[in-house]
Design an enzyme around this catalytic site. Structure first.
Site, short mmCIF file in Angstrom:
data_model
loop_
_atom_site.label_atom_id
_atom_site.label_comp_id
_atom_site.label_asym_id
_atom_site.label_seq_id
_atom_site.Cartn_x
_atom_site.Cartn_y
_atom_site.Cartn_z
N ASP A 166 1.00 -1.18 -0.03
CA ASP A 166 -0.16 -0.07 -0.06
C ASP A 166 0.85 1.38 0.08
O ASP A 166 0.54 2.29 0.58
CB ASP A 166 -0.99 0.17 1.09
CG ASP A 166 -1.86 -1.38 1.22
OD1 ASP A 166 -2.45 -1.59 0.50
OD2 ASP A 166 -1.69 -1.72 2.62
N HIS A 174 -4.01 -1.88 -6.43
CA HIS A 174 -3.07 -0.87 -6.63
C HIS A 174 -4.02 0.09 -7.46
O HIS A 174 -5.05 -0.14 -8.27
CB HIS A 174 -2.14 -1.25 -8.00
CG HIS A 174 -1.17 -2.23 -7.49
ND1 HIS A 174 -0.46 -2.76 -8.22
CD2 HIS A 174 -0.80 -2.77 -6.10
CE1 HIS A 174 0.53 -3.68 -7.83
NE2 HIS A 174 0.12 -3.57 -6.37
#
Length: 434
Positions: free
Chosen positions: A14, A42
């Site tokens: 992340d 993503h």
């Protein structure tokens, strides 16, 4: 100039890889997603429109890129087709723009059922759960190692595929029914769902190593996209609280069949602070009100699960461990703008164990669990960095923070992300975008 670039998360995932790859791929025609599955998330933001990708490379929104999925990725056919449909609904053509390794293992219903059953069983027995995404990724990689995985190329011969599928389902159902006391899965239903998707998958599946090596011979540039983060690597992460694939440089090389000598640059992505999803050691975790400020401003909710991410200060010890293993050429620092309203910002420079031992490096879970952070505190800049596109326009205290990070980790910070949009970015090494 030819430049093959590896882009890896250098924390617990992340970090903002999606945005960076989308940005860099404007000038590079080939992007390869190298490992993980639809447990990854993503995010790419263009003019406030957010797109979350789980399997397709983060370059798919750039209309001139060829988007490649290598054999290190485990593919859920149903979710891949959903993702392709989602992209097409945005008016973006994927014709001749997606290629998949014929060797990719499939993630199927029985993998998901097993994943969920195991997590439920851990909680029932009061054993710490891993905190998986319940997407079946771990069981799918287990099948790969056990040499029983069904792969993309198996879909070509439907009769053989059905026979293999039936045998594997029997194996899983025995465990689901007898050990976990869960409902079995139906192999006929799985087969029928797959057959509807098989034509598309067969049409876009190829021998990826041969394809990539042909690109190299033509002196073309390639971005290799990692998923998750290096601290979740199955070998070098905070084991057992890790993912099921190699999220480090070695995983990129083995999953693509590319020569390591063809890689010209390794870019690590780091947040200006730390986050992780799920259980596992997290020495710099924040528990006061600062956590909530960062959580809300940084929108720190898992793109795959929606779970709140755990928030911590920047952990230079963990990042330096990752540098050892990956030999980064440079870093992209993301989410600097999230810290705009924080009065005091901390950097973990080393750990201390209960026996008083100071650690500047760490490798095993026993030390991770006992480690307490030693911090260097810095004043916050308390002014806006969001959307700044030139380093000289950053507040002086923000510049000081960036320079301090760079002096501690001893690797140059060459890109700075100042917001979620693809254009909120400062490029210090112009060669990366030439």
């Amino acid at each position: 100039m030819k430049k093959n670039i590896i882009v890896l998360g250098a924390q617990w995932g992340d970090e903002g890889k999606g945005k960076v790859i989308d940005f860099l791929s404007k000038n590079i025609n080939y992007v390869v997603r190298c490992q993980g599955g639809n447990n990854a998330g993503h995010t790419v933001v263009i003019k406030e429109e957010k797109t979350v990708l789980h399997l397709l490379p983060s370059s798919i929104l750039n209309k001139n890129t060829i988007n490649i999925i290598s054999s290190g990725v485990v593919i859920s056919p149903i979710d891949l087709v959903k993702e392709i449909n989602m992209i097409e609904k945005k008016g973006i053509s994927i014709k001749n723009r997606i290629l998949i390794s014929e060797l990719c293992p499939l993630v199927l219903k029985y993998h998901v059922s097993m994943d969920v059953a195991r997590e439920k069983n851990r909680k029932k027995k009061e054993i710490d759960s891993i905190g998986t995404t319940h997407r079946g990724i771990g069981p799918a990689y287990e099948d790969k190692i056990a040499r029983r995985a069904l792969r993309i190329h198996h879909l070509i011969n439907k009769d053989k595929f059905k026979k293999k599928l039936k045998n594997i389902v029997e194996y899983y159902n025995f465990q689901l029914i007898n050990y976990y006391k869960e409902q079995p899965v139906n192999h006929e239903k799985i087969f029928n769902e797959l057959i509807n998707k098989s034509k598309l998958l067969n049409n876009i599946s190829i021998d990826i190593p041969s394809y990539l090596n042909s690109i190299n011979k033509k002196n073309k540039s390639i971005i290799f996209e990692g998923a998750q983060g290096a601290l979740l690597d199955i070998d070098y992460g905070t084991y057992p609280y890790v993912t099921s694939s190699n999220t480090t440089v070695g995983g990129i090389i083995s999953s693509t069949g590319i020569s390591p000598f063809s890689i010209k640059y390794i870019l690590g992505i780091i947040k200006a602070y730390s986050t992780r999803v799920g259980n596992g050691p997290f020495p710099t975790e924040i528990f006061d009100e600062t956590k909530n400020i960062i959580l809300e401003k940084g929108k720190e909710f898992g793109s795959t699960t929606g779970r709140k991410r755990r928030i911590g200060w920047f952990d230079a010890v963990a990042v330096k461990r990752v540098i050892q293993i990956n030999s980064f050429s440079g870093f992209c620092l993301t989410k600097i703008d999230v810290l705009d309203n924080i009065k005091e910002i901390k950097i973990c420079t080393s750990y201390i164990l209960p026996n008083g031992k100071i650690l500047d490096n760490i490798s095993n879970i026993d030390d991770w669990n006992k480690a307490k952070p030693i911090y260097k505190s810095m004043p916050g800049w308390l002014s806006k960095t969001k959307g700044v596109k030139n380093f000289k326009n950053l507040p002086i205290l923000a510049k000081n923070y960036i320079k301090k990070l760079q002096s501690i980790i001893k690797i140059p910070i060459e890109i700075i992300s100042t917001g979620s949009d693809r254009n909120d970015i400062i490029v210090l090494n112009k060669k990366l975008v030439e």
